[in-house]
Design a protein around this motif. Structure first.
Motif, PDB file in Angstrom:
ATOM      1  N   LEU A 630      -9.785  -9.171 -12.102  1.00  0.00           N
ATOM      2  CA  LEU A 630      -9.214  -7.857 -11.831  1.00  0.00           C
ATOM      3  C   LEU A 630      -7.787  -7.856 -12.355  1.00  0.00           C
ATOM      4  O   LEU A 630      -6.984  -8.715 -11.988  1.00  0.00           O
ATOM      5  N   ALA A 631      -7.466  -6.905 -13.233  1.00  0.00           N
ATOM      6  CA  ALA A 631      -6.142  -6.885 -13.862  1.00  0.00           C
ATOM      7  C   ALA A 631      -5.747  -5.445 -14.164  1.00  0.00           C
ATOM      8  O   ALA A 631      -6.556  -4.514 -14.028  1.00  0.00           O
ATOM      9  N   VAL A 632      -4.494  -5.265 -14.560  1.00  0.00           N
ATOM     10  CA  VAL A 632      -3.978  -3.938 -14.869  1.00  0.00           C
ATOM     11  C   VAL A 632      -3.047  -4.051 -16.070  1.00  0.00           C
ATOM     12  O   VAL A 632      -2.362  -5.055 -16.244  1.00  0.00           O
ATOM     13  N   VAL A 633      -3.049  -3.018 -16.904  1.00  0.00           N
ATOM     14  CA  VAL A 633      -2.193  -3.001 -18.091  1.00  0.00           C
ATOM     15  C   VAL A 633      -0.741  -2.766 -17.668  1.00  0.00           C
ATOM     16  O   VAL A 633      -0.454  -1.889 -16.848  1.00  0.00           O
ATOM     17  N   ILE A 634       0.174  -3.563 -18.210  1.00  0.00           N
ATOM     18  CA  ILE A 634       1.603  -3.363 -17.973  1.00  0.00           C
ATOM     19  C   ILE A 634       2.325  -3.439 -19.323  1.00  0.00           C
ATOM     20  O   ILE A 634       1.699  -3.647 -20.366  1.00  0.00           O
ATOM     21  N   ASP A 635       3.632  -3.277 -19.304  1.00  0.00           N
ATOM     22  CA  ASP A 635       4.427  -3.482 -20.509  1.00  0.00           C
ATOM     23  C   ASP A 635       5.456  -4.571 -20.225  1.00  0.00           C
ATOM     24  O   ASP A 635       5.577  -5.076 -19.103  1.00  0.00           O
ATOM     25  N   GLU A 636       6.219  -4.923 -21.238  1.00  0.00           N
ATOM     26  CA  GLU A 636       7.170  -6.015 -21.085  1.00  0.00           C
ATOM     27  C   GLU A 636       8.252  -5.679 -20.070  1.00  0.00           C
ATOM     28  O   GLU A 636       8.732  -6.560 -19.345  1.00  0.00           O
ATOM     29  N   GLU A 637       8.630  -4.411 -19.978  1.00  0.00           N
ATOM     30  CA  GLU A 637       9.668  -4.025 -19.019  1.00  0.00           C
ATOM     31  C   GLU A 637       9.216  -4.319 -17.591  1.00  0.00           C
ATOM     32  O   GLU A 637       9.976  -4.863 -16.782  1.00  0.00           O
ATOM     33  N   VAL A 638       7.978  -3.947 -17.273  1.00  0.00           N
ATOM     34  CA  VAL A 638       7.454  -4.213 -15.935  1.00  0.00           C
ATOM     35  C   VAL A 638       7.383  -5.720 -15.697  1.00  0.00           C
ATOM     36  O   VAL A 638       7.728  -6.217 -14.612  1.00  0.00           O
ATOM     37  N   ALA A 639       6.931  -6.450 -16.700  1.00  0.00           N
ATOM     38  CA  ALA A 639       6.843  -7.896 -16.556  1.00  0.00           C
ATOM     39  C   ALA A 639       8.212  -8.499 -16.263  1.00  0.00           C
ATOM     40  O   ALA A 639       8.353  -9.361 -15.388  1.00  0.00           O
ATOM     41  N   ARG A 640       9.233  -8.050 -16.973  1.00  0.00           N
ATOM     42  CA  ARG A 640      10.578  -8.578 -16.761  1.00  0.00           C
ATOM     43  C   ARG A 640      11.100  -8.226 -15.373  1.00  0.00           C
ATOM     44  O   ARG A 640      11.747  -9.048 -14.708  1.00  0.00           O
ATOM     45  N   ARG A 641      10.852  -7.010 -14.915  1.00  0.00           N
ATOM     46  CA  ARG A 641      11.372  -6.585 -13.604  1.00  0.00           C
ATOM     47  C   ARG A 641      10.665  -7.314 -12.468  1.00  0.00           C
ATOM     48  O   ARG A 641      11.306  -7.810 -11.533  1.00  0.00           O
ATOM     49  N   ALA A 642       9.337  -7.373 -12.537  1.00  0.00           N
ATOM     50  CA  ALA A 642       8.590  -7.932 -11.417  1.00  0.00           C
ATOM     51  C   ALA A 642       8.723  -9.449 -11.337  1.00  0.00           C
ATOM     52  O   ALA A 642       8.738 -10.021 -10.245  1.00  0.00           O
ATOM     53  N   ALA A 643       8.802 -10.084 -12.494  1.00  0.00           N
ATOM     54  CA  ALA A 643       8.870 -11.544 -12.517  1.00  0.00           C
ATOM     55  C   ALA A 643      10.257 -12.027 -12.896  1.00  0.00           C
ATOM     56  O   ALA A 643      10.404 -13.087 -13.516  1.00  0.00           O
ATOM     57  N   ALA A 644      11.282 -11.281 -12.514  1.00  0.00           N
ATOM     58  CA  ALA A 644      12.655 -11.608 -12.901  1.00  0.00           C
ATOM     59  C   ALA A 644      13.054 -13.041 -12.552  1.00  0.00           C
ATOM     60  O   ALA A 644      13.759 -13.684 -13.336  1.00  0.00           O
ATOM     61  N   PRO A 645      12.645 -13.597 -11.395  1.00  0.00           N
ATOM     62  CA  PRO A 645      13.049 -14.989 -11.108  1.00  0.00           C
ATOM     63  C   PRO A 645      12.523 -16.002 -12.117  1.00  0.00           C
ATOM     64  O   PRO A 645      13.038 -17.116 -12.189  1.00  0.00           O
ATOM     65  N   LEU A 646      11.506 -15.622 -12.892  1.00  0.00           N
ATOM     66  CA  LEU A 646      10.947 -16.552 -13.868  1.00  0.00           C
ATOM     67  C   LEU A 646      11.631 -16.444 -15.227  1.00  0.00           C
ATOM     68  O   LEU A 646      11.320 -17.212 -16.136  1.00  0.00           O
ATOM     69  N   LEU A 647      12.543 -15.472 -15.394  1.00  0.00           N
ATOM     70  CA  LEU A 647      13.247 -15.315 -16.670  1.00  0.00           C
ATOM     71  C   LEU A 647      14.229 -16.465 -16.865  1.00  0.00           C
ATOM     72  O   LEU A 647      14.965 -16.846 -15.954  1.00  0.00           O
ATOM     73  N   ALA A 648      14.236 -17.003 -18.076  1.00  0.00           N
ATOM     74  CA  ALA A 648      15.170 -18.085 -18.402  1.00  0.00           C
ATOM     75  C   ALA A 648      15.461 -18.045 -19.887  1.00  0.00           C
ATOM     76  O   ALA A 648      14.595 -17.713 -20.698  1.00  0.00           O
ATOM     77  N   ALA A 649      16.692 -18.350 -20.241  1.00  0.00           N
ATOM     78  CA  ALA A 649      17.091 -18.415 -21.643  1.00  0.00           C
ATOM     79  C   ALA A 649      17.866 -19.700 -21.863  1.00  0.00           C
ATOM     80  O   ALA A 649      18.628 -20.138 -20.999  1.00  0.00           O
ATOM     81  N   GLY A 650      17.678 -20.305 -23.022  1.00  0.00           N
ATOM     82  CA  GLY A 650      18.403 -21.531 -23.299  1.00  0.00           C
ATOM     83  C   GLY A 650      18.015 -22.107 -24.640  1.00  0.00           C
ATOM     84  O   GLY A 650      17.172 -21.572 -25.352  1.00  0.00           O
TER      85      GLY A 650
END
Length: 884
Positions: A630-650
């Motif tokens: 079971l899944a739903v279509v999202i975009d990158e903006e939603v992914a970034r907002r909802a999973a913000a703690p997983l964002l990392a750059a380096g």
């Protein structure tokens, strides 16, 4: 201790074993109740017939004889364990008796002891028990007998039946349980996690706040030792009024593969349906057929047709179906049920049981955050429970769809849920209770450490606990919503983003399995539920009730709303941020690092979205990736907002695709969002990446010259013959020192540079000084033979080999021994053409015994080479005789 007139006692074990007839000694002396005809289930709970029928029904229950002993045990210790098989009345008669309401006897325990709360593991069972007790009193539910489950609250003034989840929340809010005198934990033998947790909390309450609170652990099996030990209580037993049940072993004609994942073999379901039809023709009475899940029930139902009613009983069954099952039918019935009917429900009219032999258990992949129900073989204890349902009212029969030999190999009992399940909800309960580690909770079995650690890590990520594991204010709020902590987080945070009502609707959808045949597009399922049409059906009514309850649990806020995909996607991603996934090579990569695939042919897969949020996923046994159910279509903006703690750059310097790659990378967990080349990466990081590459791809990346290969073979020989301190030089050992190899080439920056490493020098660098000094002595590279030739020793085999022409060894009676005399040198004696003529480790013996036959065979072919009669006295040579 005051005993009832019927009782006597002896001590034995951790607690006494008591029967209604007398107090037993070390063995169990069961209450004998005799046999009766149709019993408790034979009268519909809503029947408003004469009160005498209710008193007669109560008087027919075997457990009534155990009530005096149970009351005495509670009076003595404040706790008791009741062992009473299904159908004896433990669920319905005992609570009424403890509340002083039994219709066939005077009050047992008085009317001033507070309300009796009965814990049931399932909503279906809780509703059925409340209705049955209310009927025995000639009332409707909500009078003296009430029920409280998720979505339904009709409390009773004297007895209330609740699910374990409801009681856990009450204990968190009001641990003193004001107004409650007795708590009955029904079906404790099923070992549900919530029930085990509730018992542990209740024991804490008795110890610290309410020593007067009485506890009864009621089990449908005789395996009562864990509860007797935890409660420090007596065991009161009663026998069921069971009739004999014959067993028919009915395995399929050909062996079928064992259960696998959530799948039940269609051939087995065909066989179960055929066995039901066979049973209907061979015996009278209704049929109760046990199957592992809703899908199997539906498939078997589709294979049955005839002059009988087919009823499907499971946790999602509509109330009308539940009512029909609990009342006798006008026509013959086939009841297809999950394990809910093993002990929680009494189905009247059943004379035949057909058992598929399968059950469902939870499985959790804690490392990947994936969980699912899996199909397993039912235990022997469960099989006995199921078979007993055929002997409730008359002699019965059970058809077991497996062989007697297979039965002996079944597990003795099912595993407790705490060993198998996702423990996030349990961990939050423990943290809110004040015991984050659960170390002091009196649990029948401790939580597995790895599972509890994973659960506590999830709670920290949700903000539900602090660094020490203590519940935060947010965590207490999440725990009070009554759904999994992940879903509670999605409701609270999602309501602020999209509005309370839309967030509640999506969370309500996620809190229970979706309707059958709904597909894998969550947005489409949500729309179908709002319409109330197919495939939602009766599921829609429960969903609406739950959505309203959840909406009330969060502040009203503003009605944000948005497109359905946006709303559903954000809520799902908030609940499962590690399951945000991006398309990759025809499938998806989740932020957790696990691959995921949509079902072939599904509408969602056909749309080929770049981003999805996966709501329901499992990892089938042996599969390389997860299955997104079971899944739903999202975009990158939603992914970034909802999973913000997983964002990392380096900066990333790593071995990728066969070489060192240096980049500046932005990631969402394991998903790469953006990457740019990185100039001038640090030498240490490059060296580490090269070492990783060497470990990943192996020693073939180095330039293994013949000299390097020969040296490695000599070192391997020394290691095998002499042990420490000679270094190991096998692949694993050398790769374990990859960093040292890279240090040998300080200017190496890429794969090609590894070929410039001097492997021979690096190997010699592994040797301690004392080994380096003796290498040529213990494992010489070459040996000078009597002819004066310097012959290379071959160390590539199990034993070192010297291959030399026979004529060069005349007069040599022994080859040198290597490794300080420990290992003989094997000599391969070659013909003048360089082919092996003989092999020996004892030259003297060869000259005496073997040489003659070699000479006879070869001297005619090689007449220009010397073949003396006595090789031991001949002059060695590497030359041929001059032509005559």
């Amino acid at each position: 201790m005051q005993l009832s007139p019927q009782g006597s006692e002896t001590s034995g074990g951790g607690g006494r074993h008591i029967t209604g007839a007398r107090w037993a000694g070390r063995g169990r002396v069961p209450v004998t109740a005799g046999r009766h005809g149709r019993q408790t289930g034979a009268v519909h709970p809503d029947d408003t017939g004469p009160g005498a029928s209710r008193a007669e029904a109560a008087a027919a229950l075997p457990v009534r004889r155990a009530v005096p002993a149970l009351a005495a045990a509670l009076e003595a210790r404040g706790a008791a364990v009741l062992a009473a098989p299904p159908g004896t009345g433990k669920t319905t008669y005992v609570p009424l008796a403890l509340a002083g309401l039994a219709p066939d006897r005077p009050p047992a325990g008085g009317d001033d002891g507070g309300r009796v709360v009965v814990l049931e593991p399932r909503r279906l069972a809780a509703r059925a028990a409340a209705r049955r007790m209310a009927w025995l009193l000639g009332e409707r539910v909500g009078g003296r007998v009430g029920v409280t489950v998720r979505g339904e609250h009709r409390p009773g003034s004297r007895v209330e039946v609740v699910t374990t989840g409801v009681l856990l929340q009450r204990l968190q809010d009001e641990p003193e349980l004001p107004g409650v005198g007795t708590v009955v934990l029904d079906e404790c033998h099923e070992r549900h996690l919530d029930a085990d947790t509730a018992l542990a909390f209740l024991l804490d309450v008795r110890a610290a706040l309410r020593p007067d609170l009485r506890l009864v652990a009621a089990s449908a099996t005789a395996d009562t030792a864990p509860w007797a030990r935890l409660l420090d209580a007596d065991v009161v037993e009663t026998e069921a009024a069971l009739h004999p049940v014959d067993v028919v072993w009915a395995p399929p004609e050909r062996p079928l593969p064992p259960p696998h994942g959530t799948r039940a073999d269609p051939a087995l379901l065909d066989h179960v349906a055929a066995t039901v039809r066979r049973a209907l023709t061979e015996h009278a009475g209704d049929v109760l057929c046990f199957l592992p899940g809703v899908g199997e029930i539906a498939r078997v139902a589709g294979r049955l047709a005839g002059p009988f009613d087919v009823l499907q009983v499971h946790g999602q069954a509509p109330a009308a179906v539940q009512d029909a099952v609990l009342a006798p039918g006008e026509r013959r019935r086939v009841v297809l049920a999950t394990s809910v009917a093993e002990s929680s429900l009494t189905v009247p009219g059943v004379r035949i049981v057909v058992d598929s032999g399968l059950a469902r258990e939870p499985r959790t992949d804690h490392a990947r955050g994936l969980g699912a129900l899996t199909t397993v073989r039912a235990s022997r204890a469960a099989a006995d429970q199921r078979a007993g349902r055929a002997g409730r009212e008359a002699p019965g029969i059970v058809y077991r769809c497996w062989s007697a030999a297979e039965h002996d190999r079944l597990p003795a009992r099912p595993r407790p849920e705490i060993e198998l399940a996702d423990l996030t909800g349990f961990a939050l309960q423990a943290a809110c209770w004040g015991d984050p580690s659960a170390a002091s909770l009196a649990l029948p079995d401790p939580p597995p450490p790895a599972a509890l650690q994973a659960a506590r890590a999830t709670l920290r990520a949700l903000g539900a606990t602090d660094a020490e594991g203590r519940a935060t204010d947010r965590g207490r709020r999440l725990g009070g919503i009554g759904v999994h902590p992940r879903l509670a987080r999605a409701l609270l945070d999602g309501a602020r983003e999209v509005g309370a009502r839309p967030a509640a609707e999506v969370v309500a959808l996620l809190s229970e399995p979706p309707p059958r045949g709904a597909g894998d597009d969550l947005t489409a399922v949500w729309r179908a539920l709002r319409r109330g049409g197919r495939p939602a059906g009766a599921h829609a009514a429960r969903w609406r009730d739950e959505a309203r309850r959840l909406e009330r649990a969060v502040p009203a806020g503003r009605a944000a709303g948005g497109a359905d995909d946006h709303v559903a996607g954000l809520v799902v991603a908030l609940a499962f941020p590690e399951r945000v996934a991006r398309a990759r090579r025809g499938a998806y990569l989740m932020a957790s690092g696990t691959g995921a695939a949509l079902a072939d042919g599904s509408a969602l897969a056909a749309a080929r979205p770049e981003w999805i949020a996966v709501a329901v996923a499992d990892r089938p046994s042996g599969a390389a990736s997860a299955r997104a159910a079971l899944a739903v279509v999202i975009d990158e903006e939603v992914a970034r907002r909802a999973a913000a703690p997983l964002l990392a750059a380096g900066e990333e310097v790593a071995w990728r695709d066969g070489d060192v790659v240096a980049r500046r990378v932005e990631r969402l967990g394991a998903i790469e969002l953006d990457a740019r080349p990185l100039r001038d990466p640090g030498p240490a990081r490059v060296a580490a990446a090269l070492a990783d590459g060497l470990r990943a791809e192996g020693l073939a990346l180095l330039d293994w010259t013949p000299a390097a290969v020969a040296l490695r073979e000599r070192l391997a020989f020394c290691r095998a013959a002499l042990g420490d301190p000679w270094p190991a030089v096998d692949d694993a050992a050398l790769l374990g020192r990859a960093a040292e190899w890279i240090a040998a080439a300080p200017k190496a920056r890429r794969r090609a540079d590894l070929r410039r490493i001097d492997v021979t020098a690096a190997l010699r660098g592994l040797l301690p000084w004392e080994c380096a000094a003796r290498l040529d002595e213990l494992a010489p590279e070459r040996i000078t033979v009597p002819s004066g030739s310097s012959i290379r020793v071959d160390y590539s085999g199990e034993r070192p080999v010297l291959a030399v022409k026979l004529q060069e060894l005349f007069g040599w009676d022994a080859a040198p021994r290597l490794a300080g005399g420990r290992v003989p040198l094997v000599v391969h004696l070659l013909s003048p053409a360089g082919r092996p003529a003989a092999v020996t480790a004892d030259l003297a013996s060869f000259w005496r015994e073997g040489y003659r036959s070699v000479r006879a065979e070869l001297r005619g072919r090689y007449p220009r080479h010397p073949w003396p009669e006595d090789p031991a006295q001949a002059t060695p040579t590497r030359r041929v005789k001059p032509r005559g």
